[in-house]
Enzyme design. Structure first.
Site, PDB file in Angstrom:
ATOM      1  N   ILE A  20       0.616  -1.158   0.223  1.00 28.23           N
ATOM      2  CA  ILE A  20       0.526  -0.162  -0.193  1.00 28.23           C
ATOM      3  C   ILE A  20       0.679   1.436   0.227  1.00 28.23           C
ATOM      4  O   ILE A  20       0.467   2.077  -0.556  1.00 28.23           O
ATOM      5  CB  ILE A  20      -0.752   0.056   1.104  1.00 28.23           C
ATOM      6  N   TYR A 156      -6.758  -2.646  10.422  1.00 26.93           N
ATOM      7  CA  TYR A 156      -7.433  -3.136   9.814  1.00 26.93           C
ATOM      8  C   TYR A 156      -8.800  -3.634  10.698  1.00 26.93           C
ATOM      9  O   TYR A 156      -9.133  -3.545  12.060  1.00 26.93           O
ATOM     10  CB  TYR A 156      -6.422  -4.673   9.724  1.00 26.93           C
ATOM     11  N   TYR A 166      -5.381 -13.345  12.689  1.00 27.44           N
ATOM     12  CA  TYR A 166      -5.253 -12.327  12.462  1.00 27.44           C
ATOM     13  C   TYR A 166      -4.408 -12.266  14.119  1.00 27.44           C
ATOM     14  O   TYR A 166      -3.055 -11.987  14.099  1.00 27.44           O
ATOM     15  CB  TYR A 166      -5.526 -10.504  12.259  1.00 27.44           C
ATOM     16  N   LYS A 173      -3.855  -3.627  16.493  1.00 27.17           N
ATOM     17  CA  LYS A 173      -4.143  -2.617  15.306  1.00 27.17           C
ATOM     18  C   LYS A 173      -5.665  -1.340  16.009  1.00 27.17           C
ATOM     19  O   LYS A 173      -5.769  -0.655  16.152  1.00 27.17           O
ATOM     20  CB  LYS A 173      -5.044  -3.482  14.172  1.00 27.17           C
ATOM     21  N   THR A 204      -1.026  -8.359  -0.213  1.00 25.97           N
ATOM     22  CA  THR A 204       0.665  -7.842   0.123  1.00 25.97           C
ATOM     23  C   THR A 204       1.299  -8.860   0.006  1.00 25.97           C
ATOM     24  O   THR A 204       0.245 -10.323   0.841  1.00 25.97           O
ATOM     25  CB  THR A 204       0.175  -6.600   0.670  1.00 25.97           C
TER      26      THR A 204
END
Length: 271
Positions: A20, A156, A166, A173, A204
């Site tokens: 990104i 996220y 995750y 996060k 990614t």
């Protein structure tokens, strides 16, 4: 067309051409912005290649460990001396070891670590890089910031909802988003705005470390009203925050995920 002539951006987190931060850097450059990029040993070649591809000097880049305040300060000093006051900062760095992300390498024959067994030391190193580094970067950057500067980070939805793959990164996060809103308040007197983009899952290099990433992408395609996103969708939104169009927007967690976050349950292809 957003005009960023005479603006300067410092970008942390360019990894390769699928990241990104890479897309944001390209779009800022095309908008007329002067860009400076940080790198670590593993990303140096890709970062320098990007600068050459854009026709920019390799002097626009510096190796920076975001855990090291002195290195961050040296980077901002270099940027300020060569490009002027900093208008924009992108915080696009994150890291989680296998122990934090709770995965094992394919073919290793080893079971994936469990969430309950995440080692504290691994989690703290991950937190340092992925969340606290935003606070550190902003603190160090203050003497070098232009008036009405804009700071943007990437988060996220696992910060708010359970995505088992995750794992420990979700803790980071959640902390990162809290840091965003507190920084937005703390920097009110300086008129510096701080925001985050909560991006949908994009393919990614970093996403490769998430258990079940392809299944999550399939769910996103089916469930999100607008389907999956790509890095370009995030880069386009970042350009809004890196412009005068967002001059009165701060403390915002901006979802760019095709609307996945509004759905209560997954739906099948027939709706």
């Amino acid at each position: 067309m957003i005009d960023n002539n005479h603006k300067t951006a410092v970008i942390f987190g360019v990894r390769n051409d699928s990241s990104i931060a890479y897309d944001v850097a390209v779009k800022l450059h095309r908008s007329g912005c002067r860009i400076a990029l940080s790198y670590v040993k593993d990303t140096k070649d890709n970062v320098l290649h990007l600068l050459r591809e854009l026709g920019l000097s390799e002097d626009r880049a510096m190796e920076v460990d975001v855990r090291d305040e002195q290195q961050i300060a040296a980077f901002f000093e270099m940027v300020s001396a060569t490009l002027g006051p900093v208008d924009y900062i992108l915080h696009g760095v994150a890291f989680g070891s296998q122990q934090v992300m709770c995965y094992s390498l394919p073919g290793s024959g080893l079971p994936a670590p469990g969430y309950l067994d995440i080692p504290f030391e691994d989690l703290m190193d991950s937190f340092n890089i992925s969340a606290y580094s935003l606070l550190r970067i902003v603190r160090v950057s203050l003497p070098y910031l232009a008036q009405e500067a804009s700071v943007l980070t990437l988060t996220y939805n696992a910060s708010q909802r359970v995505f088992p793959g995750y794992a420990g990164m979700a803790i980071n996060k959640a902390a990162l988003e809290n840091i965003v809103i507190y920084l937005a308040d703390q920097l009110r007197d300086k008129q510096v705005r701080v925001n985050a983009i909560s991006a949908g899952l994009v393919m990614t290099t970093s996403a490769g470390g998430i258990n079940g990433v392809r299944k999550l992408r399939k769910m996103g395609r089916i469930t999100a009203p607008l389907g999956n996103i790509d890095v370009g969708d995030v880069g386009d939104t970042a350009l809004y925050y890196f412009s005068g169009l967002s001059r009165k927007v701060t403390g915002n967690i901006h979802f760019v995920d095709g609307g996945f976050n509004i759905m209560g349950v997954a739906i099948d292809e027939k709706g």
